[in-house]
Design a protein around this motif. Structure first.
Motif, PDB file in Angstrom:
ATOM      1  N   TRP A   1       1.842 -10.432 -31.953  1.00 29.80           N
ATOM      2  CA  TRP A   1       3.206  -9.948 -31.699  1.00 29.80           C
ATOM      3  C   TRP A   1       3.226  -8.839 -30.646  1.00 29.80           C
ATOM      4  CZ3 TRP A   1       5.141  -5.007 -32.805  1.00 29.80           C
ATOM      5  CH2 TRP A   1       4.287  -4.170 -33.539  1.00 29.80           C
ATOM      6  N   GLN A   2       2.127  -8.106 -30.493  1.00 25.65           N
ATOM      7  CA  GLN A   2       2.074  -7.100 -29.432  1.00 25.65           C
ATOM      8  C   GLN A   2       2.148  -7.768 -28.061  1.00 25.65           C
ATOM      9  OE1 GLN A   2       1.939  -3.807 -29.356  1.00 25.65           O
ATOM     10  NE2 GLN A   2       1.662  -3.218 -31.486  1.00 25.65           N
TER      11      GLN A   2
ATOM     12  N   TRP B   1      11.150   0.244 -25.511  1.00 25.29           N
ATOM     13  CA  TRP B   1      10.350   0.596 -26.679  1.00 25.29           C
ATOM     14  C   TRP B   1      11.043   0.137 -27.960  1.00 25.29           C
ATOM     15  CZ3 TRP B   1      13.041   4.479 -24.071  1.00 25.29           C
ATOM     16  CH2 TRP B   1      13.930   5.244 -24.819  1.00 25.29           C
ATOM     17  N   VAL B   2      10.222  -0.115 -28.959  1.00 24.71           N
ATOM     18  CA  VAL B   2      10.672  -0.510 -30.293  1.00 24.71           C
ATOM     19  C   VAL B   2      10.214   0.575 -31.254  1.00 24.71           C
ATOM     20  CG1 VAL B   2      10.544  -2.221 -32.129  1.00 24.71           C
ATOM     21  CG2 VAL B   2      10.542  -2.961 -29.739  1.00 24.71           C
TER      22      VAL B   2
ATOM     23  N   ILE C   1       7.111   4.919 -33.131  1.00 24.99           N
ATOM     24  CA  ILE C   1       7.050   4.026 -31.972  1.00 24.99           C
ATOM     25  C   ILE C   1       5.981   2.962 -32.248  1.00 24.99           C
ATOM     26  CG2 ILE C   1       6.703   3.853 -29.492  1.00 24.99           C
ATOM     27  CD1 ILE C   1       9.158   5.447 -30.269  1.00 24.99           C
ATOM     28  N   ASP C   2       6.428   1.719 -32.468  1.00 22.08           N
ATOM     29  CA  ASP C   2       5.495   0.617 -32.719  1.00 22.08           C
ATOM     30  C   ASP C   2       5.064  -0.072 -31.432  1.00 22.08           C
ATOM     31  OD1 ASP C   2       5.567   1.057 -35.419  1.00 22.08           O
ATOM     32  OD2 ASP C   2       7.211  -0.321 -35.780  1.00 22.08           O
TER      33      ASP C   2
ATOM     34  N   HIS D   1      11.071  -6.912 -38.920  1.00 21.42           N
ATOM     35  CA  HIS D   1      11.320  -7.046 -40.358  1.00 21.42           C
ATOM     36  C   HIS D   1      10.089  -7.599 -41.064  1.00 21.42           C
ATOM     37  CE1 HIS D   1      13.600  -7.506 -44.021  1.00 21.42           C
ATOM     38  NE2 HIS D   1      13.266  -8.782 -44.090  1.00 21.42           N
ATOM     39  N   GLN D   2       9.474  -8.611 -40.451  1.00 23.00           N
ATOM     40  CA  GLN D   2       8.277  -9.184 -41.047  1.00 23.00           C
ATOM     41  C   GLN D   2       7.142  -8.170 -41.099  1.00 23.00           C
ATOM     42  OE1 GLN D   2       6.938 -12.701 -39.054  1.00 23.00           O
ATOM     43  NE2 GLN D   2       5.161 -12.991 -40.374  1.00 23.00           N
ATOM     44  N   ASN D   3       6.964  -7.425 -40.005  1.00 25.46           N
ATOM     45  CA  ASN D   3       5.911  -6.405 -39.978  1.00 25.46           C
ATOM     46  C   ASN D   3       6.202  -5.281 -40.963  1.00 25.46           C
ATOM     47  OD1 ASN D   3       4.476  -7.774 -38.023  1.00 25.46           O
ATOM     48  ND2 ASN D   3       5.425  -6.696 -36.332  1.00 25.46           N
ATOM     49  N   GLU D   4       7.490  -4.926 -41.075  1.00 23.74           N
ATOM     50  CA  GLU D   4       7.856  -3.866 -42.002  1.00 23.74           C
ATOM     51  C   GLU D   4       7.599  -4.301 -43.447  1.00 23.74           C
ATOM     52  OE1 GLU D   4       9.220  -0.032 -43.007  1.00 23.74           O
ATOM     53  OE2 GLU D   4       8.466  -0.953 -41.172  1.00 23.74           O
TER      54      GLU D   4
END
Length: 926
Positions: free
Chosen positions: A376-377, A397-398, A410-411, A515-518
């Motif tokens: 995903w990065q 940025w996200v 900051i992800d 959302h999935q990563n969270e």
């Protein structure tokens, strides 16, 4: 003579009826005024009659004629300015008749005083001409008589006639305004009809400018268009009618920047119309003199051209002189600007459609990159690159919102290589900004970070990175905020709706990944906490001592709550005082300086607060009294939470544990739950260990007491039995000879008395546990008595015994118990020795305080028993042990008693297979 001529009253009514009919039907103002003057001249006896009409715009009276004693003069047609305090001004404003006793003496009458003096006019009446709340003029009636007061019938006729005149003048004025008023609907309809067939936007705007100029008639009319990216307005259309002055032919490339006119831009962005009557005297904050000079105007109307919540430009009508704009002119300019906003999108429709198609392709490409890439990065990197190229951006940025610590993490961020990165953590937003992002259906924008009050908590960090404008969108529209996507530009910039919508669309795509990563992150954190708690519960359950339990608990609780300090204070119910049982600190600034670990729990406020609270008690360092801070004295201590060690409601607390951190620290729910669970397990484990230790101690004491009493009873039984046996033998020998010898009897009784002398000590002082009793005895006596106790067994098994190197020393301590221990070793040695075997006793003085007594035999002893005696009993009390039953139990008791007496007991197997029972005896100091 006719009837009318004979009756003056009837003639007055006939004249009144005629004038009233005329005033109702006539449409000419001059005829109305002439007829009124004639009526006043013919029906009233006044030497001076004058009618003046009111000019409201200039606040003055214009003479329309009249009569004087010298006839009609030019003065009666003059204009008379109305000044505050004048009688004529009073009549106009108050709309009530004003009588004047002597006009010659009235200074407030202005020029009329001179006329009165000239024609000797005294009593005068000023009568207003009005209708409802509007004045139309004044009638002046003068007489040569002083203080003339009209009769009631005269007042009534004046009121009726002049009231009818006011009504007719009001009707004619309304008709005039109706026929001469500007009607904005007709030119607006013409604009719609003409622009419908014009394909080019510029030509449509020129038509709008031309119609606007024709209707308002300013010096020049312009349309300015807005350039979003570079933040300025440029003149797109200006009317160039023939005959205009050269200064009106302004340059078509005129530019007004947002930086030079921020007030104007803000007002237009809010869809507000701006009107300036005179630039020299204006106080409006929306537009300043510098902007007016740029526009080349003294008076102006500016209407925004707004389409779909987006500012396209503005329409302006400009005058070179001060001008009072009417409502019709204002409304027409506003309507023309709205027509321009309606027609503007027509030309851009194809461009917009092309852009939408291009944006859809870009969005679809970003979506494919996101969903087709497991990394995903890398997917975000591709999406950021495409979006930044499309919108000409420098940063992307996200940031994921962390509600536990109230920060944005900051992800991911994308920026040129020669730019510094954004800090890994950004502070939380103000409530209004947070709600705007979370609840607004659109992305939030900042056009100029220097002047905008949005995102103030980020301003310093972003300005340090040269960010000037940005778009921020939630990745989960309509739901609680999880993360934001932000894009930024390094110059002030107005963001178009398609740009905002594109960023918002990409944010929703990225939101699925976020959302999935969270969810994965929360799952990992919960799993980590669960594993930590599970490990902690097992570790606490496995702790086999209080010290180990206390140290393990403080370390685990500090780790699971991520706190730099954990302190355990423990006590026992019913006992006074407690102590700091364990301290765990991971940083130097949280080290406690404790000189005394004992705490008076009855007097310490923190302990009392903890025991009185049902759950976790959060506190600040400022809440603690000085008494508690004397031992809880870490320099960096800020906030802490305290929890008492409780098991069931029927049990009293046995301690409290606290964790502490810096000022402002907030522990999240999962940490609080873990803290609660581990503390609860600590309370139960501690209670369990205390109970087990008490039970083990009581069992050990009872086993020792039972062994000792049993051995003493055996010894007493042996002694008494031996004495009785001697008496019986003596009695049988003396039978018939004269009885038992007195000396023999006394010796036997004395031996019995000595044997029974130790019973009071056992009965009175050692009912439930052994009590130490210090005595001294020679070693030789102890060995003699020991061998006597096993003499019968030695003889029975034909065992040879001998004492070697017997020392002349005195043993000090609980001699009775030491003799029982020595007896136990000899019995065990005899029992394991074969018939005809051998037992040797070896004496060796170690030093002035200790003596070594070794017993060797050739018996057989289980190696496991020797090992357990040497290593101690296994920790698991439920596991079988050779020390739970004789002879291991008796040997363990003897070993324990010797340790308490300051000696030692151990059993070994020598190389020649002999068994060595090694006993260390303390010697008497005397």
């Amino acid at each position: 003579m006719s009837q009318a001529g004979a009756n003056p009253w009837e003639r007055q009514f006939v004249n009144l009826g005629r004038i009233m009919q005329f005033l109702r039907d006539e449409d000419s103002i001059n005829n109305l005024l002439t007829a009124t003057l004639d009526y006043l001249r013919d029906n009233f006896d006044y030497k001076l009659i004058w009618i003046g009409l009111y000019d409201q715009e200039n606040h003055r009276l214009t003479g329309k004629g009249g009569t004087t004693p010298a006839g009609e003069i030019k003065f009666l047609k003059d204009r008379f300015a109305l000044n505050a305090g004048d009688l004529l001004d009073q009549v106009i404003l108050q709309r009530r008749p004003v009588p004047i006793a002597d006009l010659r003496q009235e200074k407030r009458s202005g020029e009329w005083q001179k006329i009165a003096q000239k024609f000797d006019i005294q009593g005068t009446l000023l009568w207003p001409i009005y209708h409802r709340d509007r004045s139309f003029g004044v009638v002046l009636l003068g007489s040569t008589l002083w203080n003339l007061n009209p009769r009631n019938d005269e007042r009534a006729r004046l009121s009726v006639v002049l009231g009818a005149l006011g009504s007719t003048l009001s009707r004619l004025d309304a008709e005039w305004h109706y026929h001469n008023a500007k009607r904005p609907d007709e030119p607006l309809l013409r604009i719609l009809a003409k622009t419908r067939n014009i394909p080019n936007l510029t030509e449509r705007l020129e038509e709008i400018v031309q119609e606007t100029h024709s209707f308002v008639m300013p010096n020049h009319t312009s349309i300015y268009w807005f350039e979003r990216e570079h933040q300025y307005f440029w003149r797109r259309v200006v009317n160039r009618q023939p005959g205009l002055k050269s200064k009106q032919l302004v340059d078509n490339t005129a530019v007004v920047t947002v930086q030079s006119a921020p007030g104007l831009y803000q007002a237009l962005s809010k869809d507000q119309i701006i009107m300036v009557v005179d630039a020299k005297s204006t106080t409006k904050s929306e537009i300043n003199n510098r902007v007016m000079e740029q526009l080349g105007a003294v008076s102006i109307i500016i209407a925004p051209i707004f389409s779909q919540s987006e500012l396209l430009g503005f329409l302006s009508v400009e005058g070179d002189e001060p001008r009072l704009w009417t409502d019709d002119e204002r409304n027409f300019v506003l309507g023309a600007a709205q027509l321009a906003a309606i027609t503007a999108p027509l030309e851009e429709m194809e461009v917009t459609m092309d852009r939408i198609a291009s944006d859809q392709i870009l969005t679809a490409g970003i979506a494919r990159a996101i969903y087709s890439n497991n990394d995903w990065q890398l997917a975000l990197d591709q999406a950021a690159e495409q979006l930044c190229q499309r919108l000409r951006l420098e940063r992307f940025w996200v940031a994921t919102y962390d509600p536990d610590n109230e920060v944005f993490r900051i992800d991911f961020q994308y920026h040129p290589k020669n730019r510094r990165p954004i800090p890994n953590l950004l502070p939380s937003l103000a409530t209004v900004d947070f709600q705007m992002i979370e609840q607004s259906p659109d992305a939030a924008t900042v056009e100029n970070l220097d002047h905008d009050f949005k995102f103030l908590s980020w301003r310093t960090s972003l300005l340090a990175l040269d960010v000037q404008s940005l778009i921020v969108s939630s990745t989960s529209m309509g739901k609680p905020l999880e993360a934001v996507l932000a894009v930024a530009h390094e110059a002030p910039r107005t963001w178009a709706r398609p740009e905002r919508e594109m960023v918002q669309a990409v944010a929703q795509q990225i939101g699925l990944i976020v959302h999935q990563n969270e969810l994965q992150r929360l799952s990992d954190e919960r799993q980590k906490v669960y594993q930590s708690v599970q490990f902690g519960l097992v570790a606490l359950q496995q702790a086999n001592s209080l010290d180990k339990l206390h140290h393990t608990a403080t370390q685990l609780i500090a780790q699971v709550t991520q706190s730099p300090l954990a302190v355990l204070v423990a006590w026992l119910p019913g006992r006074q005082g407690g102590q700091i049982a364990s301290i765990f600190s991971s940083r130097d600034e949280y080290q406690l300086t404790v000189n005394e670990t004992l705490i008076v729990i009855e007097e310490d406020p923190l302990v009392q607060w903890a025991t009185q609270s049902e759950g976790i008690l959060p506190l600040s360092i400022h809440d603690l009294p000085e008494q508690t801070r004397s031992w809880l004295n870490a320099p960096a201590l800020g906030h802490l939470m305290v929890l008492a060690l409780r098991t069931t409601p029927d049990h009293q607390p046995t301690g409290m544990i606290l964790v502490a951190d810096h000022v402002g620290r907030r522990w999240v729910d999962r940490q609080l739950q873990a803290f609660n669970m581990l503390t609860n397990q600590l309370a139960w484990s501690r209670r369990h260990l205390i109970l087990v230790e008490n039970l083990k101690y009581n069992r050990q004491e009872l086993e020792r007491l039972n062994w000792y009493k049993h051995r003493r009873l055996e010894d007493i039984y042996r002694t008494v039995s031996s004495g009785v046996q001697r008496l019986l033998e003596a009695d049988s020998r003396s039978n018939g000879v004269g009885g038992i010898n007195n000396a023999t009897l006394q010796g036997s009784l004395k031996q019995l008395q000595v044997s029974l002398s130790s019973l009071p000590q056992i009965i009175r002082k050692e009912q439930w546990r052994l009590r130490p009793n210090y005595e001294t005895a020679p070693l030789a006596g102890m060995l003699k008595r020991a061998l006597e106790r096993v003499d019968s067994l030695v003889k029975q098994r034909q065992i040879w015994s001998q004492v070697h190197n017997q020392a002349n020393v005195v043993v000090g301590g609980d001699i009775a118990k030491m003799e029982m221990i020595l007896n136990e070793l000899l019995l065990f040695a005899c029992e394991r020795s074969e018939v005809g075997g051998r037992i040797d006793l070896w004496c060796r003085q170690i030093d002035e305080k200790l003596l070594e007594l070794s017993i060797t035999d050739y018996g057989v002893v289980d190696a496991a028993l020797l090992q357990e005696l040497h290593q101690g009993r296994v920790i698991d009390l439920l596991s079988p042990s050779l020390l739970d039953q004789p002879p291991g139990l008796h040997l363990a008791i003897c070993q324990n008693l010797m340790l308490e007496a300051g000696g030692d007991l151990s059993l070994y197997q020598l190389e020649d297979n002999r068994i060595l029972s090694r006993l260390i005896l303390p010697l008497s100091n005397s």
